[in-house]
Design a protein around this motif. Structure first.
Motif, PDB file in Angstrom:
ATOM      1  N   VAL A 189       0.877  -1.172   0.000  1.00  0.00           N
ATOM      2  CA  VAL A 189       0.000   0.000   0.000  1.00  0.00           C
ATOM      3  C   VAL A 189       0.914   1.222   0.000  1.00  0.00           C
ATOM      4  N   THR A 190       0.689   2.128  -0.950  1.00  0.00           N
ATOM      5  CA  THR A 190       1.504   3.333  -1.062  1.00  0.00           C
ATOM      6  C   THR A 190       0.622   4.565  -0.949  1.00  0.00           C
ATOM      7  N   VAL A 191       1.034   5.495  -0.092  1.00  0.00           N
ATOM      8  CA  VAL A 191       0.371   6.791   0.051  1.00  0.00           C
ATOM      9  C   VAL A 191       1.305   7.833  -0.544  1.00  0.00           C
ATOM     10  N   ASN A 192       0.801   8.606  -1.488  1.00  0.00           N
ATOM     11  CA  ASN A 192       1.570   9.663  -2.141  1.00  0.00           C
ATOM     12  C   ASN A 192       1.022  11.013  -1.701  1.00  0.00           C
ATOM     13  N   LEU A 193       1.912  11.878  -1.241  1.00  0.00           N
ATOM     14  CA  LEU A 193       1.534  13.236  -0.849  1.00  0.00           C
ATOM     15  C   LEU A 193       2.354  14.225  -1.661  1.00  0.00           C
ATOM     16  N   PRO A 194       1.725  15.326  -2.086  1.00  0.00           N
ATOM     17  CA  PRO A 194       2.479  16.328  -2.855  1.00  0.00           C
ATOM     18  C   PRO A 194       3.539  17.019  -1.986  1.00  0.00           C
ATOM     19  N   ALA A 195       4.593  17.448  -2.616  1.00  0.00           N
ATOM     20  CA  ALA A 195       5.721  18.077  -1.910  1.00  0.00           C
ATOM     21  C   ALA A 195       5.275  19.278  -1.083  1.00  0.00           C
ATOM     22  N   TRP A 196       4.302  20.038  -1.548  1.00  0.00           N
ATOM     23  CA  TRP A 196       3.884  21.235  -0.826  1.00  0.00           C
ATOM     24  C   TRP A 196       3.216  20.909   0.497  1.00  0.00           C
ATOM     25  N   ARG A 197       2.816  19.650   0.742  1.00  0.00           N
ATOM     26  CA  ARG A 197       2.211  19.266   2.016  1.00  0.00           C
ATOM     27  C   ARG A 197       3.253  18.852   3.055  1.00  0.00           C
ATOM     28  N   ILE A 198       4.494  18.740   2.651  1.00  0.00           N
ATOM     29  CA  ILE A 198       5.550  18.303   3.548  1.00  0.00           C
ATOM     30  C   ILE A 198       6.209  19.536   4.134  1.00  0.00           C
ATOM     31  N   GLN A 199       6.219  19.631   5.466  1.00  0.00           N
ATOM     32  CA  GLN A 199       6.786  20.789   6.132  1.00  0.00           C
ATOM     33  C   GLN A 199       8.284  20.562   6.322  1.00  0.00           C
ATOM     34  N   ALA A 200       9.069  21.532   5.918  1.00  0.00           N
ATOM     35  CA  ALA A 200      10.523  21.449   6.079  1.00  0.00           C
ATOM     36  C   ALA A 200      10.885  21.537   7.550  1.00  0.00           C
ATOM     37  N   GLN A 201      11.886  20.792   7.951  1.00  0.00           N
ATOM     38  CA  GLN A 201      12.358  20.830   9.335  1.00  0.00           C
ATOM     39  C   GLN A 201      13.204  22.079   9.530  1.00  0.00           C
ATOM     40  N   ALA A 202      13.031  22.736  10.659  1.00  0.00           N
ATOM     41  CA  ALA A 202      13.789  23.963  10.942  1.00  0.00           C
ATOM     42  C   ALA A 202      15.171  23.673  11.453  1.00  0.00           C
TER      43      ALA A 202
END
Length: 81
Positions: free
Chosen positions: A68-81
């Motif tokens: 099972v693969t879940v794909n999320l767009p890059a804009w939904r991933i929050q960059a780590q500070a």
């Protein structure tokens, strides 16, 4: 970003994969079927992925397992500070 979970179980028949994301749907594997579950896990996963602009999919080979693969767009991933 993709997140995949793979098992090495009995796999899922190709004709049954489309039913996996239907709420309360369970696939009967005959004597290999273990009771339990409401048939809501994968429909919830798919709904949450879609709410975030992504998708969920299943690939399986009978006798070998499923992924099972879940794909999320890059804009939904929050960059780590």
């Amino acid at each position: 970003m993709s997140l995949s979970v793979t098992d090495t179980g009995i796999g899922i028949p190709a004709a049954a994969i489309t039913r996996l994301f239907q709420p309360f749907s369970q696939i009967d594997f005959g004597r290999d079927r273990r009771p339990g579950g409401a048939g809501l896990g994968l429909p919830i996963v798919k709904s949450l992925a879609q709410l975030h602009g992504g998708s969920a999919e299943v690939q399986s080979i009978e006798g070998e397992g499923a992924t099972v693969t879940v794909n999320l767009p890059a804009w939904r991933i929050q960059a780590q500070a």
